[in-house]
Design an enzyme around this catalytic site. Structure first.
Site, PDB file in Angstrom:
ATOM      1  N   GLU A 168       0.433  -5.872  -3.824  1.00 10.86           N
ATOM      2  CA  GLU A 168       1.854  -5.931  -4.210  1.00 10.86           C
ATOM      3  C   GLU A 168       2.600  -5.124  -3.165  1.00 10.86           C
ATOM      4  O   GLU A 168       2.442  -3.908  -3.105  1.00 10.86           O
ATOM      5  CB  GLU A 168       2.061  -5.310  -5.598  1.00 10.86           C
ATOM      6  N   CYS A 205      10.719  -1.796  -5.110  1.00 13.82           N
ATOM      7  CA  CYS A 205      10.320  -2.971  -4.317  1.00 13.82           C
ATOM      8  C   CYS A 205      11.150  -4.191  -4.696  1.00 13.82           C
ATOM      9  O   CYS A 205      11.292  -5.116  -3.908  1.00 13.82           O
ATOM     10  CB  CYS A 205       8.841  -3.250  -4.528  1.00 13.82           C
ATOM     11  N   LYS A 247      -6.295   5.891  -7.147  1.00 13.37           N
ATOM     12  CA  LYS A 247      -5.747   6.825  -6.154  1.00 13.37           C
ATOM     13  C   LYS A 247      -4.215   6.789  -6.192  1.00 13.37           C
ATOM     14  O   LYS A 247      -3.597   5.852  -5.713  1.00 13.37           O
ATOM     15  CB  LYS A 247      -6.232   6.500  -4.733  1.00 13.37           C
ATOM     16  N   GLU A 276      13.376  -3.839   4.794  1.00 17.55           N
ATOM     17  CA  GLU A 276      13.349  -3.104   3.529  1.00 17.55           C
ATOM     18  C   GLU A 276      13.817  -1.671   3.780  1.00 17.55           C
ATOM     19  O   GLU A 276      13.195  -0.951   4.553  1.00 17.55           O
ATOM     20  CB  GLU A 276      11.932  -3.090   2.949  1.00 17.55           C
TER      21      GLU A 276
HETATM   22  P1  NAP Z   1       2.401   3.255   1.171  1.00 16.28           P
HETATM   23  O1  NAP Z   1       2.705   4.276   2.195  1.00 16.28           O
HETATM   24  O2  NAP Z   1       1.850   1.958   1.627  1.00 16.28           O
HETATM   25  O3  NAP Z   1       1.390   3.963   0.152  1.00 16.28           O
HETATM   26  C1  NAP Z   1       0.907   3.324  -1.003  1.00 16.28           C
HETATM   27  C2  NAP Z   1      -0.424   3.930  -1.385  1.00 16.28           C
HETATM   28  O4  NAP Z   1      -1.371   3.651  -0.356  1.00 16.28           O
HETATM   29  C3  NAP Z   1      -0.388   5.449  -1.534  1.00 16.28           C
HETATM   30  O5  NAP Z   1      -1.265   5.838  -2.551  1.00 16.28           O
HETATM   31  C4  NAP Z   1      -0.916   5.903  -0.174  1.00 16.28           C
HETATM   32  O6  NAP Z   1      -1.476   7.186  -0.191  1.00 16.28           O
HETATM   33  C5  NAP Z   1      -1.983   4.854   0.049  1.00 16.28           C
HETATM   34  N1  NAP Z   1      -2.420   4.753   1.453  1.00 16.28           N
HETATM   35  C6  NAP Z   1      -1.805   5.208   2.569  1.00 16.28           C
HETATM   36  N2  NAP Z   1      -2.564   4.912   3.660  1.00 16.28           N
HETATM   37  C7  NAP Z   1      -3.667   4.280   3.219  1.00 16.28           C
HETATM   38  C8  NAP Z   1      -4.818   3.716   3.852  1.00 16.28           C
HETATM   39  N3  NAP Z   1      -4.982   3.749   5.171  1.00 16.28           N
HETATM   40  N4  NAP Z   1      -5.763   3.142   3.077  1.00 16.28           N
HETATM   41  C9  NAP Z   1      -5.609   3.085   1.729  1.00 16.28           C
HETATM   42  N5  NAP Z   1      -4.545   3.596   1.074  1.00 16.28           N
HETATM   43  C10 NAP Z   1      -3.579   4.170   1.813  1.00 16.28           C
HETATM   44  O7  NAP Z   1       3.671   2.925   0.284  1.00 16.28           O
HETATM   45  P2  NAP Z   1       4.655   3.941  -0.427  1.00 16.28           P
HETATM   46  O8  NAP Z   1       5.497   4.556   0.630  1.00 16.28           O
HETATM   47  O9  NAP Z   1       3.901   4.835  -1.344  1.00 16.28           O
HETATM   48  O10 NAP Z   1       5.512   2.944  -1.333  1.00 16.28           O
HETATM   49  C11 NAP Z   1       6.587   2.240  -0.824  1.00 16.28           C
HETATM   50  C12 NAP Z   1       6.223   0.798  -0.546  1.00 16.28           C
HETATM   51  O11 NAP Z   1       5.580   0.226  -1.684  1.00 16.28           O
HETATM   52  C13 NAP Z   1       7.441  -0.058  -0.314  1.00 16.28           C
HETATM   53  O12 NAP Z   1       7.212  -0.928   0.763  1.00 16.28           O
HETATM   54  C14 NAP Z   1       7.576  -0.847  -1.609  1.00 16.28           C
HETATM   55  O13 NAP Z   1       8.252  -2.072  -1.491  1.00 16.28           O
HETATM   56  C15 NAP Z   1       6.160  -1.028  -1.998  1.00 16.28           C
HETATM   57  N6  NAP Z   1       6.047  -1.311  -3.427  1.00 16.28           N
HETATM   58  C16 NAP Z   1       5.733  -2.571  -3.824  1.00 16.28           C
HETATM   59  C17 NAP Z   1       5.652  -2.878  -5.169  1.00 16.28           C
HETATM   60  C18 NAP Z   1       5.305  -4.264  -5.627  1.00 16.28           C
HETATM   61  O14 NAP Z   1       4.957  -4.423  -6.783  1.00 16.28           O
HETATM   62  N7  NAP Z   1       5.368  -5.274  -4.772  1.00 16.28           N
HETATM   63  C19 NAP Z   1       5.896  -1.889  -6.126  1.00 16.28           C
HETATM   64  C20 NAP Z   1       6.220  -0.620  -5.691  1.00 16.28           C
HETATM   65  C21 NAP Z   1       6.285  -0.330  -4.338  1.00 16.28           C
HETATM   66  P3  NAP Z   1      -0.612   8.456   0.353  1.00 16.28           P
HETATM   67  O15 NAP Z   1       0.524   8.580  -0.565  1.00 16.28           O
HETATM   68  O16 NAP Z   1      -1.569   9.566   0.249  1.00 16.28           O
HETATM   69  O17 NAP Z   1      -0.202   8.130   1.757  1.00 16.28           O
END
Ligand code: NAP
Length: 478
Positions: A251, A285, A176, A382
């Protein structure tokens, strides 16, 4: 409206519309124009995808000869290389990633598939001389259907570094992508199918995580969730997964330090540090967004850092020389601006950036903030955008206490020419990944993941294969 590429779900070897025909518009961050509509999966699409993946697992993929599995993964890598330019352009149009970065990332994805293709025959159990005699051995077994949920900042690499090891280990994958960035994941599915991956082994469901996430995570046939995204959604997934003890790897967010000692190569540290936080427009991240500089060289470092930041090539992501493109969305830019505003209200010194250039696109000039207190929002949380704070330090112990005061522990850098200090400090920084005299965080061959609220489990390297298998012990009485 231009339809540049495949925008439908990929289920059971075919592109198809979502069951209810709903779509999500995609906005080009560089122009603010809606340029295509992508299928939004619903409950019945999830059922079809997960059931189809389970069938593919039982009817062949689980038992396919490892050599054949490896061959298919090598084919996927080859097709990614052949389509590198197309994939890079998709990523650029989709999330505003500078084209040269997008090309590098597509090449990285090919290397990821090659690495795990090569790993198929190098990942195995062991024989154990158990005390009672007989013959005891371990097997690494695939789990079945795994769900990979990925964010929008590095859509293609993260999709690849979850999908490739999961497939190499013999699992089927329901991928997804984030709502904002589904295009390379959808294209990958088609390429993988062309490479010989059987129908159902890789399903790709674009759509809103808020709407379909719970259903995917709690589906009884999904044995593991490999998630990359925010800490808050990660915590929710962990909670849902706990009900039937599903495997999870997470992650999550970060607030990584960049520590500069007075004996470091100052020119190198200062000239390379801006891109350690402003690459991908700070939406990383691993962004080193808290810089700790030994007081003796603080002024000299700040001067060089600000000069290097001002010299960054910001603008149109389609130009090869662009280093910093637009942010992914209007709301992401507003979120970063609110952090910068909080620093302004607290009368911190914003020595450059933090403003929008004229014209279209979700651009924001990289902001350098001095004089922060450790209680400031912009220092603690962050930001996930182009903003960095720099503080001086006098004492190593005190600095380490502050570095480790963060609830996050993903990545970081330290700069010194004193080997003993490098080893001493590297051991003490609470993070899953650390670089000395470098800003490199991600290596295909090495484990990647976080301490504390930055996550659980590891992507990449052989560690990822462990995370996509169950370890079984078999004892034979002789
Ligand atoms: P996010 O809002 O948590 O979304 C990540 C993924 O989860 C997206 O595909 C999102 O879908 C999905 N999602 C949202 N709500 C969900 C739910 N209730 N159940 C299951 N999946 C759900 O994060 P983001 O804004 O895309 O990315 C930014 C964050 O990712 C930052 O905090 C960053 O630090 C972190 N990140 C961490 C790493 C690492 O390796 N540690 C790498 C990259 C990014 P939708 O897009 O459809 O909402």
């Amino acid at each position: 409206m231009k339809k540049p590429c495949e925008t439908r779900l990929f289920i059971n070897g075919e592109y198809q519309n979502s069951a209810d025909g709903r779509t999500i518009p995609l906005i080009n961050p560089a122009t603010e124009e809606t340029w295509c509509e992508v299928a939004a999966a619903n409950e019945s699409d999830i059922e079809r995808a997960v059931n189809g993946a389970q069938k593919a697992f039982e009817n062949g993929w689980r038992d396919m000869a490892p050599g054949k599995r490896a061959e298919i993964l090598f084919n996927i890598a080859r097709l990614i290389r052949q389509h590198q330019e197309e994939l890079a352009e998709l990523e650029m149009l989709n999330i505003g990633k500078p084209i040269s970065d997008a090309r590098d990332e597509a090449a990285l994805c090919a290397r990821i598939f090659e690495y795990y293709a090569g790993a198929v025959g190098k990942f195995f159990g062991e024989t154990i001389p158990v005390a009672r005699g007989g013959f005891d051995f371990t097997i690494r077994q695939p789990m079945g259907v795994v769900a990979a949920i990925v964010p929008w900042n590095f859509p293609f690499p993260i999709a690849s570094w979850k999908t490739a090891p999961a497939l190499a280990a013999g699992n089927c994958v329901v991928l997804k992508p984030a709502s904002l960035s589904p295009l390379t994941a959808l294209r990958l599915a088609g390429l993988a199918h062309e490479a010989g991956l059987p129908a159902g082994v890789l399903q790709v469901l674009s759509g809103s995580g808020g709407k379909i996430g719970d259903l995917l995570v709690t589906h009884p046939l999904v044995k593991k969730i490999s998630f990359t995204g925010s800490t808050s959604i990660g915590a929710r997934i962990m909670e849902l997964a706990s009900k039937d003890i599903k495997r999870v790897s997470l992650e999550l967010g970060g607030k990584s330090p960049n520590i500069i000692f007075a004996d470091a190569d100052l020119d190198l540290a200062a000239s390379s540090s801006p891109m350690s936080v402003f690459a991908n427009c700070g939406q990383d991240c691993c962004a080193r967004s808290r810089i700790f500089v030994e007081r003796k060289i603080y002024d000299a470092f700040v001067q060089r850092f600000v000069e290097a930041t001002r010299a960054l090539a910001i603008g149109d992501p389609s130009r090869a020389e662009t280093q910093v493109g637009p942010m992914v969305s209007s709301s992401q830019r507003e979120s970063v601006e609110s952090f910068i505003e909080s620093a302004r209200v607290a009368k911190r010194d914003i020595v450059c950036g933090g403003d929008r250039p004229n014209g279209k696109g979700f651009y924001l000039r990289p902001a350098v903030v001095l004089g922060c207190e450790t209680s400031d929002l912009i220092w603690r949380e962050e930001v996930f955008g182009p903003a960095v704070c720099i503080r001086p330090f006098d004492d190593e112990e005190e600095m380490l206490r502050e570095v480790n005061a963060s609830p996050y522990g993903l990545s970081g850098s330290l700069w010194t020419n004193d080997l003993k200090r490098a080893l001493r400090v590297a051991k003490r920084v609470e993070s899953g990944v650390l670089s000395v005299n470098s800003h490199s965080s991600v290596h295909v061959e090495a484990p990647f993941g976080g301490f504390k609220q930055s996550g659980l489990g590891r992507d990449l390297g052989m560690a990822a294969l462990e995370g996509f298998t169950e370890l079984k012990n078999v004892y034979i009485a002789l």
